[in-house]
Write a protein that holds these residues in place. Sequence first.
Motif, PDB file in Angstrom:
ATOM      1  N   LYS A  61      38.728  41.539  38.641  1.00 51.03           N
ATOM      2  CA  LYS A  61      38.832  39.878  39.053  1.00 51.03           C
ATOM      3  C   LYS A  61      38.675  39.331  38.000  1.00 51.03           C
ATOM      4  CE  LYS A  61      36.916  40.226  43.798  1.00 51.03           C
ATOM      5  NZ  LYS A  61      35.889  39.586  44.862  1.00 51.03           N
ATOM      6  N   ASP A  74      43.372  49.509  55.694  1.00 51.14           N
ATOM      7  CA  ASP A  74      42.413  48.562  55.094  1.00 51.14           C
ATOM      8  C   ASP A  74      41.023  48.726  56.080  1.00 51.14           C
ATOM      9  OD1 ASP A  74      43.402  47.270  57.046  1.00 51.14           O
ATOM     10  OD2 ASP A  74      43.979  45.597  56.021  1.00 51.14           O
ATOM     11  N   PRO A 129      38.990  50.860  39.449  1.00 50.72           N
ATOM     12  CA  PRO A 129      38.710  49.724  39.999  1.00 50.72           C
ATOM     13  C   PRO A 129      39.657  48.818  39.646  1.00 50.72           C
ATOM     14  CG  PRO A 129      36.967  50.080  38.641  1.00 50.72           C
ATOM     15  CD  PRO A 129      37.611  51.367  38.417  1.00 50.72           C
ATOM     16  N   ASP A 130      39.683  47.777  40.695  1.00 45.41           N
ATOM     17  CA  ASP A 130      40.575  46.457  40.318  1.00 45.41           C
ATOM     18  C   ASP A 130      39.608  45.515  39.842  1.00 45.41           C
ATOM     19  OD1 ASP A 130      42.541  47.523  41.897  1.00 45.41           O
ATOM     20  OD2 ASP A 130      41.977  46.147  43.685  1.00 45.41           O
ATOM     21  N   THR A 181      39.656  56.295  47.277  1.00 42.50           N
ATOM     22  CA  THR A 181      39.578  55.385  46.511  1.00 42.50           C
ATOM     23  C   THR A 181      40.007  55.579  45.160  1.00 42.50           C
ATOM     24  OG1 THR A 181      37.141  55.390  47.521  1.00 42.50           O
ATOM     25  CG2 THR A 181      37.289  54.546  45.438  1.00 42.50           C
ATOM     26  N   PRO A 182      40.591  54.327  44.557  1.00 40.78           N
ATOM     27  CA  PRO A 182      41.512  54.710  43.492  1.00 40.78           C
ATOM     28  C   PRO A 182      40.515  54.989  42.265  1.00 40.78           C
ATOM     29  CG  PRO A 182      40.895  52.156  43.964  1.00 40.78           C
ATOM     30  CD  PRO A 182      40.498  52.880  45.129  1.00 40.78           C
ATOM     31  N   GLN A 213      42.013  35.932  40.229  1.00 38.26           N
ATOM     32  CA  GLN A 213      42.960  36.672  40.532  1.00 38.26           C
ATOM     33  C   GLN A 213      42.441  38.296  40.538  1.00 38.26           C
ATOM     34  OE1 GLN A 213      46.615  36.169  38.027  1.00 38.26           O
ATOM     35  NE2 GLN A 213      45.323  34.867  36.827  1.00 38.26           N
ATOM     36  N   ARG A 214      43.104  39.039  41.365  1.00 37.28           N
ATOM     37  CA  ARG A 214      42.714  40.417  41.394  1.00 37.28           C
ATOM     38  C   ARG A 214      43.840  41.290  40.682  1.00 37.28           C
ATOM     39  NH1 ARG A 214      40.371  43.326  46.790  1.00 37.28           N
ATOM     40  NH2 ARG A 214      40.000  45.224  45.908  1.00 37.28           N
ATOM     41  N   LEU A 215      43.367  41.916  39.760  1.00 40.62           N
ATOM     42  CA  LEU A 215      44.096  42.642  38.943  1.00 40.62           C
ATOM     43  C   LEU A 215      44.057  44.075  39.040  1.00 40.62           C
ATOM     44  CD1 LEU A 215      43.470  40.622  35.670  1.00 40.62           C
ATOM     45  CD2 LEU A 215      45.262  40.161  37.398  1.00 40.62           C
ATOM     46  N   ARG A 216      45.367  44.702  39.310  1.00 37.77           N
ATOM     47  CA  ARG A 216      45.392  46.216  39.620  1.00 37.77           C
ATOM     48  C   ARG A 216      46.116  46.999  38.396  1.00 37.77           C
ATOM     49  NH1 ARG A 216      46.422  47.180  45.582  1.00 37.77           N
ATOM     50  NH2 ARG A 216      44.176  46.332  45.542  1.00 37.77           N
ATOM     51  N   ILE A 217      45.743  48.061  38.070  1.00 36.94           N
ATOM     52  CA  ILE A 217      46.204  48.877  37.150  1.00 36.94           C
ATOM     53  C   ILE A 217      47.119  49.646  37.567  1.00 36.94           C
ATOM     54  CG2 ILE A 217      44.583  50.833  37.273  1.00 36.94           C
ATOM     55  CD1 ILE A 217      44.478  51.021  34.166  1.00 36.94           C
ATOM     56  N   THR A 218      48.315  49.855  36.571  1.00 39.42           N
ATOM     57  CA  THR A 218      49.366  50.668  36.887  1.00 39.42           C
ATOM     58  C   THR A 218      49.458  52.001  36.091  1.00 39.42           C
ATOM     59  OG1 THR A 218      50.641  48.838  38.106  1.00 39.42           O
ATOM     60  CG2 THR A 218      51.866  50.608  37.317  1.00 39.42           C
TER      61      THR A 218
END
Length: 603
Positions: free
Chosen positions: A569, A503, A566-567, A562-563, A573-578
């Motif tokens: 908010k 990080d 993007p995530d 870099t993904p 909450q911070r939501l991350r895609i799968t």
Amino acid sequence: MTDQTVEADPRAVRRTTVLRLVTGLAQGLLLYWLYQANEHKFWPHTQPQADAALGLAFLFAPFVVLAGVSTLRWRTLAAWKGAAVLLAAGVGAYGVWSGDPAARGVDGLGPLNFIGLAALLFIGHHLVEPADIERRPIARFASYFDITWKHGVQLVLAAGFTGAFWLLLFLAAALFKLIGVDAIDALIKTELFAFPATTTMFAAAVQLTDVRAGLVRGVRTVALTLLAWLLPLMVLIAGGFLLTLPFTGLEPLWKTRSATAMLLTAAAFLTLLTNAAYQDGTEATAVVLKWAARLAGLLLVPIVALAAYGLSLRIGQYGLSTDRIIAAACVLVAAGYAIGYAVAAVRPGPWMKTLEATNIAMAFGVIVVLLALVTPLADPRRLSVGDQVARLEGGKVKAKDFDFRFLRFDAGRYGVDAFGRLKTSKDPEIREGARIAALLKGRYDRSDSKPSSELKPMSQIQVFPKGQALPADFVEQFGAPDAYRPFCGASDKPCRANVKDLDEDGVAEVLIEAGDGIAVYKRMDGLWKRYGFFRLTGCYPDDVDPETDMTRFITGALETTTPDMPDIKHAGQRLRITPEQPRCETAERPIKQRSAPFTPLAY
């Protein structure tokens, strides 16, 4: 006061109506008060034993008033209500004291406390009420039968009425929401309404069914008639099962690991259906049912004997557990019924007449057994802990095979106390087993922690990229003799780690093999904690097998990226895609997806 008197006396009807509704309302308000105490952390929530004692008293004791206010004499009702309150409070207080020391209030109670108390009060009430009506210690069997089955049907009808009441409220809320009115929806979601409304409507249902006792008896008669004609089928099933056993042997039965439970269930059905056929012994009964009842009484003996034998085998192999102690209590009760019904089946005279004395005697017997189970006398946790620890210390079971988790997480205060003693045992193997169990955070945590003598020294962990070393405080934290180490447990495999500042906060993370993935450890709040894990996508070149893929990952010079997406908010909450499918394409050479990708880490 009989039901006929209540129906004929309008003043008695009004009096019992008011008393029942007031009882239901008071019960709801008291339960609401306890709910608020637990929500806002004031007394009795601050004293778990008092919280549980009051909770069970408020939940169960009012049913004594609802059931007995129209028939019991006032002094009998007052005495029985006081006894019910003391019994419920005692069961609640002891249940919390002997349960998980970390639990709060009713959270520390188990199913045995609730089911056992409910059965005690139900059976006890139906010994008290008929005796009080007839003014003698032991009433006629016909009175026991009539009042017990009447109240059983009332209980079912009242529960159904209360459920229908709530269905109508939800329907009303939905209808009014269609036109933008949310008042009803808000009302039914308010605890101050929900608790008193539920208990008051239940009390109202009891009163409505009580003043129409003839209708209740009609429903009861229909139910018993239908159940009675299932008895010949149940006898055929039980008889066929027993006749088949000589050809199959008992081995397939014991392999099921649930034979005792199934046999006891069969015995319970035979007992219930026999009573449905016999009823109070005064009704004309078909010849088919009479013979089926006699056969059922005889079949109970071998079925209960098999259940007892199967249970004895399990106890001989593995010792006592809480479930086996409860099963033993059930076998004891079933044996009483089996002997009494078998005698009734072969005894000359009126058919199955001994059944009446058996049922009355076993009602008292069941009360004694239940009281023993919910008190220290035969507390399943106390007995099982004593037996299991004795087997361990006596050498009947080795420390490596002993279930230390049971003592720590499932056996309440008695287990915790025993676990504390085992941690200081003179036997080093017992101490080591207790040490490992002490590192677990939950009953079902998977631990790859090995005895300290079998763990790889931290110095044997291979660190990549070459030239890197594990942080000193990481080695100090996980290298301690009592440290919980969920990695490097397999002695026949290398243990590899990668040190990389993922990080880019200036502090390197440690990526280390654990199971079938790569765990990421990050320094947080002064300690190294597992932050997450990487799972490979299942994509690899034709010439790379899964093990090689894992090796390249852990030993390589890792590059962050870099993904693609993007995530997000949302609401703090911070939501991350799968991704639904891993991206396997590469410009260098064709890649195909592995048929069995790596699975997430299992700890």
